[in-house]
Scaffold this active site. Structure first.
Site, mmCIF file in Angstrom:
data_model
loop_
_atom_site.group_PDB
_atom_site.id
_atom_site.type_symbol
_atom_site.label_atom_id
_atom_site.label_comp_id
_atom_site.label_asym_id
_atom_site.label_seq_id
_atom_site.Cartn_x
_atom_site.Cartn_y
_atom_site.Cartn_z
ATOM 1 N N HIS A 138 1.812 0.146 5.502
ATOM 2 C CA HIS A 138 0.571 0.185 4.947
ATOM 3 C C HIS A 138 -0.241 -0.938 5.007
ATOM 4 C CE1 HIS A 138 -1.935 2.814 2.202
ATOM 5 N NE2 HIS A 138 -2.804 1.556 2.159
ATOM 6 N N HIS A 143 -3.950 -2.363 6.388
ATOM 7 C CA HIS A 143 -5.192 -2.117 6.829
ATOM 8 C C HIS A 143 -5.780 -3.219 7.913
ATOM 9 C CE1 HIS A 143 -6.163 1.609 4.726
ATOM 10 N NE2 HIS A 143 -5.633 0.841 3.674
ATOM 11 N N HIS A 181 -4.110 8.862 2.354
ATOM 12 C CA HIS A 181 -4.190 8.121 1.198
ATOM 13 C C HIS A 181 -4.088 9.156 -0.133
ATOM 14 C CE1 HIS A 181 -4.876 4.463 3.368
ATOM 15 N NE2 HIS A 181 -5.339 3.947 2.120
ATOM 16 N N GLU A 236 -3.978 7.066 -6.084
ATOM 17 C CA GLU A 236 -4.224 5.791 -6.320
ATOM 18 C C GLU A 236 -5.295 5.674 -7.276
ATOM 19 O OE1 GLU A 236 -5.586 1.638 -4.140
ATOM 20 O OE2 GLU A 236 -5.967 3.590 -3.273
ATOM 21 N N ASP A 247 -1.437 -3.588 1.985
ATOM 22 C CA ASP A 247 -2.507 -2.971 1.933
ATOM 23 C C ASP A 247 -3.447 -3.879 2.592
ATOM 24 O OD1 ASP A 247 -4.479 -1.127 1.375
ATOM 25 O OD2 ASP A 247 -4.135 -1.282 -0.781
ATOM 26 N N ASP A 248 -4.314 -4.761 1.913
ATOM 27 C CA ASP A 248 -5.114 -5.802 2.265
ATOM 28 C C ASP A 248 -5.014 -7.026 1.872
ATOM 29 O OD1 ASP A 248 -7.272 -3.609 3.504
ATOM 30 O OD2 ASP A 248 -7.233 -2.883 1.472
#
Length: 346
Positions: A16, A18, A204, A207, A285-286
């Site tokens: 995961h 991005h 996704h 969340e 994630d980011d």
């Protein structure tokens, strides 16, 4: 004091991450300077050593603010060489954190206007992934993600494109952005196209909204993995379903706290999912916006949830088993996990 092993040396898979969010802060600052892009102050403060922005994306204004920062960063990626640099550096960072397999997630429509169209953008991205894999030795593949905020017909176009490139390294199809917008069932046709083409379904869910969004991903999109999925912890029956079907949840603890899904690292329900038998793959994630990469997620599990080295090794195994890596790669990485655990702590 008990000695513990270095989690950056623990072999693992990263499922995961991005595309734009994988950038190094220094790279974004250089690209912004190169193209004369004025970045938002909250972003430049974070990139130059300040705290990552607390975005409170659980409300509409907070999500808009997060998206604004993300879009500002993405606007600095304009040329094929920018794509190549981003992917190579993402691979280098993953290797530093012990990753032996990376599935990087991208919506190529975001880059198509500057790269000559959707097909051209997809080929630039795949060429960059192929080159980075050869240069660094990291196993890398691509997960193409549709955007919930766009029309489902756009998702179908992306699904067909993704299937077209299964022989070039596309392994999965996802659905990202604000899960409060766009019902999962609206995208069922796109996911059907992707699955029929041999792609793994990894939308996704769970969340920003609760367990119902995870159930929708399972029922409507036949998810094999769930991006995030942490809110499933609120529904014991759903946890049992995920555990029984071996659906891997791509859990991103630092992201959950930064976006206000949970107040503190210890509030993220890692223990609840782990003890329920739900497979997890920790992800960053980011990291551009949230300030922590892959190994830091394992450190968080150790520090705030008391995961032992043996339990961290099992988390790494779960990430590897949940990946789309070839069986020989999985076998090698799983052997590396055993070796890490067998070694004396430094």
């Amino acid at each position: 004091m008990e000695r513990v092993r270095d989690v950056s040396e623990l072999p693992k898979a990263h499922l995961h991450l991005h595309f734009t969010g994988s950038m190094r802060p220094a790279t974004l600052l250089e690209l912004a300077d190169k193209y004369g892009v004025r970045l938002p102050e909250a972003l430049t403060d974070a990139l130059t050593g300040g705290e990552p922005p607390r975005l409170r994306a659980t409300d509409e204004r907070g999500w808009f603010r997060f998206q604004r920062l993300y879009d500002a960063a993405r606007s600095c990626i304009r040329e094929p060489e920018d794509i190549q640099r981003l992917v190579r550096e993402a691979a280098e960072e993953d290797i530093r954190d012990g990753s032996g397999w990376l599935e990087i997630q991208v919506d190529p429509t975001s880059y198509a206007p500057r790269l000559g169209g959707l097909i051209a953008a997809m080929e630039v991205i795949l060429d960059a992934v192929d080159a980075a894999g050869r240069e660094t030795g990291l196993g890398m593949r691509v997960l193409v993600a549709a955007n919930r905020m766009k029309h489902p017909l756009d998702a179908r176009t992306l699904a067909r494109l993704a299937v077209r490139y299964t022989d070039r390294g596309v392994v999965g199809f996802g659905l990202s952005n604000d899960e409060r917008r766009g019902m999962a069932r609206d995208f069922d046709r796109a996911f059907h196209i992707a699955r029929e083409g041999g792609l793994l379904s990894a939308p996704h869910g769970g969340e920003l909204t609760g367990p119902a969004s995870v159930r929708d991903c399972l029922d409507d999109l036949h998810a094999a993995r769930i991006g995030h999925g942490v809110r499933a912890a609120e529904d014991p029956r759903l946890l049992q379903r995920l555990a029984d079907r071996r659906i891997t949840c791509e859990v991103c603890p630092t992201s959950n706290v930064a976006l206000g899904v949970y107040e503190k690292p210890e509030d993220v329900p890692l223990r609840t999912l782990f003890e329920a038998g739900v497979p997890m793959a920790l992800g960053a994630d980011d990291p551009l916006l949230f300030g922590a990469r892959l190994a830091a997620q394992y450190e968080l599990a150790r520090r705030h949830h008391g995961f032992t080295d043996r339990e961290l090794a099992e988390l790494a195994r779960q990430s590897i088993r949940g990946s789309a890596a070839p069986e020989d790669v999985k076998t090698k990485l799983l052997g590396g996990v055993d070796d890490w655990l067998a070694a004396d702590p430094a």
